[in-house]
Write a protein that holds these residues in place. Structure first.
Motif, PDB file in Angstrom:
ATOM      1  N   ARG A   1      -3.701  -0.263 -11.283  1.00 42.13           N
ATOM      2  CA  ARG A   1      -4.577  -0.464 -10.120  1.00 42.13           C
ATOM      3  C   ARG A   1      -4.369   0.638  -9.084  1.00 42.13           C
ATOM      4  O   ARG A   1      -5.330   1.115  -8.473  1.00 42.13           O
ATOM      5  N   VAL A   2      -3.124   1.053  -8.869  1.00 44.94           N
ATOM      6  CA  VAL A   2      -2.868   2.144  -7.928  1.00 44.94           C
ATOM      7  C   VAL A   2      -3.560   3.412  -8.416  1.00 44.94           C
ATOM      8  O   VAL A   2      -4.229   4.111  -7.638  1.00 44.94           O
TER       9      VAL A   2
ATOM     10  N   THR B   1      -0.003   3.604  -3.055  1.00 47.22           N
ATOM     11  CA  THR B   1      -1.307   4.252  -2.854  1.00 47.22           C
ATOM     12  C   THR B   1      -1.203   5.337  -1.794  1.00 47.22           C
ATOM     13  O   THR B   1      -1.679   6.463  -1.993  1.00 47.22           O
ATOM     14  N   GLU B   2      -0.578   5.036  -0.673  1.00 48.91           N
ATOM     15  CA  GLU B   2      -0.454   5.992   0.432  1.00 48.91           C
ATOM     16  C   GLU B   2       0.307   7.244   0.015  1.00 48.91           C
ATOM     17  O   GLU B   2      -0.138   8.368   0.262  1.00 48.91           O
TER      18      GLU B   2
ATOM     19  N   GLY C   1       0.780  -1.236   0.000  1.00 43.65           N
ATOM     20  CA  GLY C   1       0.000   0.000   0.000  1.00 43.65           C
ATOM     21  C   GLY C   1       0.808   1.280   0.000  1.00 43.65           C
ATOM     22  O   GLY C   1       0.245   2.372   0.081  1.00 43.65           O
TER      23      GLY C   1
ATOM     24  N   GLU D   1      -6.174   3.736 -10.222  1.00 46.12           N
ATOM     25  CA  GLU D   1      -7.618   3.601 -10.014  1.00 46.12           C
ATOM     26  C   GLU D   1      -7.980   3.718  -8.534  1.00 46.12           C
ATOM     27  O   GLU D   1      -8.971   4.363  -8.186  1.00 46.12           O
ATOM     28  N   LYS D   2      -7.177   3.132  -7.646  1.00 48.34           N
ATOM     29  CA  LYS D   2      -7.456   3.202  -6.207  1.00 48.34           C
ATOM     30  C   LYS D   2      -7.454   4.629  -5.695  1.00 48.34           C
ATOM     31  O   LYS D   2      -8.190   4.949  -4.763  1.00 48.34           O
ATOM     32  N   ILE D   3      -6.608   5.474  -6.265  1.00 50.16           N
ATOM     33  CA  ILE D   3      -6.521   6.854  -5.776  1.00 50.16           C
ATOM     34  C   ILE D   3      -7.527   7.770  -6.456  1.00 50.16           C
ATOM     35  O   ILE D   3      -7.528   8.970  -6.218  1.00 50.16           O
TER      36      ILE D   3
ATOM     37  N   ARG E   1     -14.733  13.271  -4.425  1.00 52.42           N
ATOM     38  CA  ARG E   1     -14.313  11.997  -3.800  1.00 52.42           C
ATOM     39  C   ARG E   1     -14.058  12.212  -2.315  1.00 52.42           C
ATOM     40  O   ARG E   1     -14.397  11.365  -1.492  1.00 52.42           O
TER      41      ARG E   1
ATOM     42  N   LEU F   1      -1.793   9.241  -2.704  1.00 51.98           N
ATOM     43  CA  LEU F   1      -2.918   9.986  -2.122  1.00 51.98           C
ATOM     44  C   LEU F   1      -2.430  11.260  -1.425  1.00 51.98           C
ATOM     45  O   LEU F   1      -3.061  12.313  -1.534  1.00 51.98           O
TER      46      LEU F   1
END
Length: 188
Positions: free
Chosen positions: A144-145, A112-113, A109, A147-149, A185, A116
């Motif tokens: 994928r990262v 992603t962290e 993660g 999209e996650k953010i 969001r 963000l």
């Protein structure tokens, strides 16, 4: 050493000349470089004479933008880097987000962290109106990262490479998020 931002588990700080060994280890890992140069071995001299000086030059030319060493707070270990920068032909309110992390940090993660946190800083402090990222279409982990953010797919495009690597034929993909999308969001 100037800290650019901190998250729960990460510190993003300015690079220094002492980071050559960590950058070399990162760039010399064929899996880390798979979607960048096909996994070719790193050239330490190129890192010392081109890459690291370019990273250091950003801090003076573009305050608030650049390449940031990602350090795991708990251990003090170098995990890789994040960049947040305007590219040539783009305005400073349309910066690119990117990252390159060592294999030992994958799947935890961190991408992603850190991403963000850079989105938040970009939209709340740097005046960004849109933040974008790009990768090879076949790089599903990075996609994928994105999209996650909260980034959305924008387009697939093809670039010319003198030495294409496997997957080049599928093209590059761009993802982006606007200030308005990020605000919506954050409220959700």
């Amino acid at each position: 050493m100037r800290v650019f931002l901190e998250t729960e588990r990460l510190m993003l700080r300015q690079f220094t000349g002492a980071d050559v060994d960590d950058l070399f280890a990162l760039y010399d890992d064929p899996e880390v470089m798979r979607y960048l140069n096909g996994g070719e071995p790193a050239d330490r001299a190129e890192i010392e004479k081109r890459d690291l000086p370019a990273f250091l030059g950003y801090y003076e030319r573009f305050p608030g933008y650049g390449f940031w060493a990602a350090i795991e707070k708990a251990s003090g270990d170098f995990l890789g880097w994040f960049h947040f920068r305007p590219l040539r032909g783009h305005h400073t309110d349309d910066p690119e987000l990117g990252y390159r992390l060592n294999r030992s940090s994958w799947g935890k993660g961190y991408a992603t962290e850190g991403s963000l946190a850079l989105l938040e800083k970009g939209f709340t402090e740097s005046g960004a109106r849109r933040i974008w990222a790009a990768t090879m279409a076949v790089n599903l982990g990075s996609r994928r990262v994105m999209e996650k953010i909260g980034m959305r797919y924008v387009r697939t495009y093809h670039e010319h490479f003198d030495h294409p690597i496997p997957g080049t034929e599928e093209g590059e993909v761009e993802y982006a998020i606007t200030l308005e999308e990020w605000q919506a969001r954050a409220l959700a």
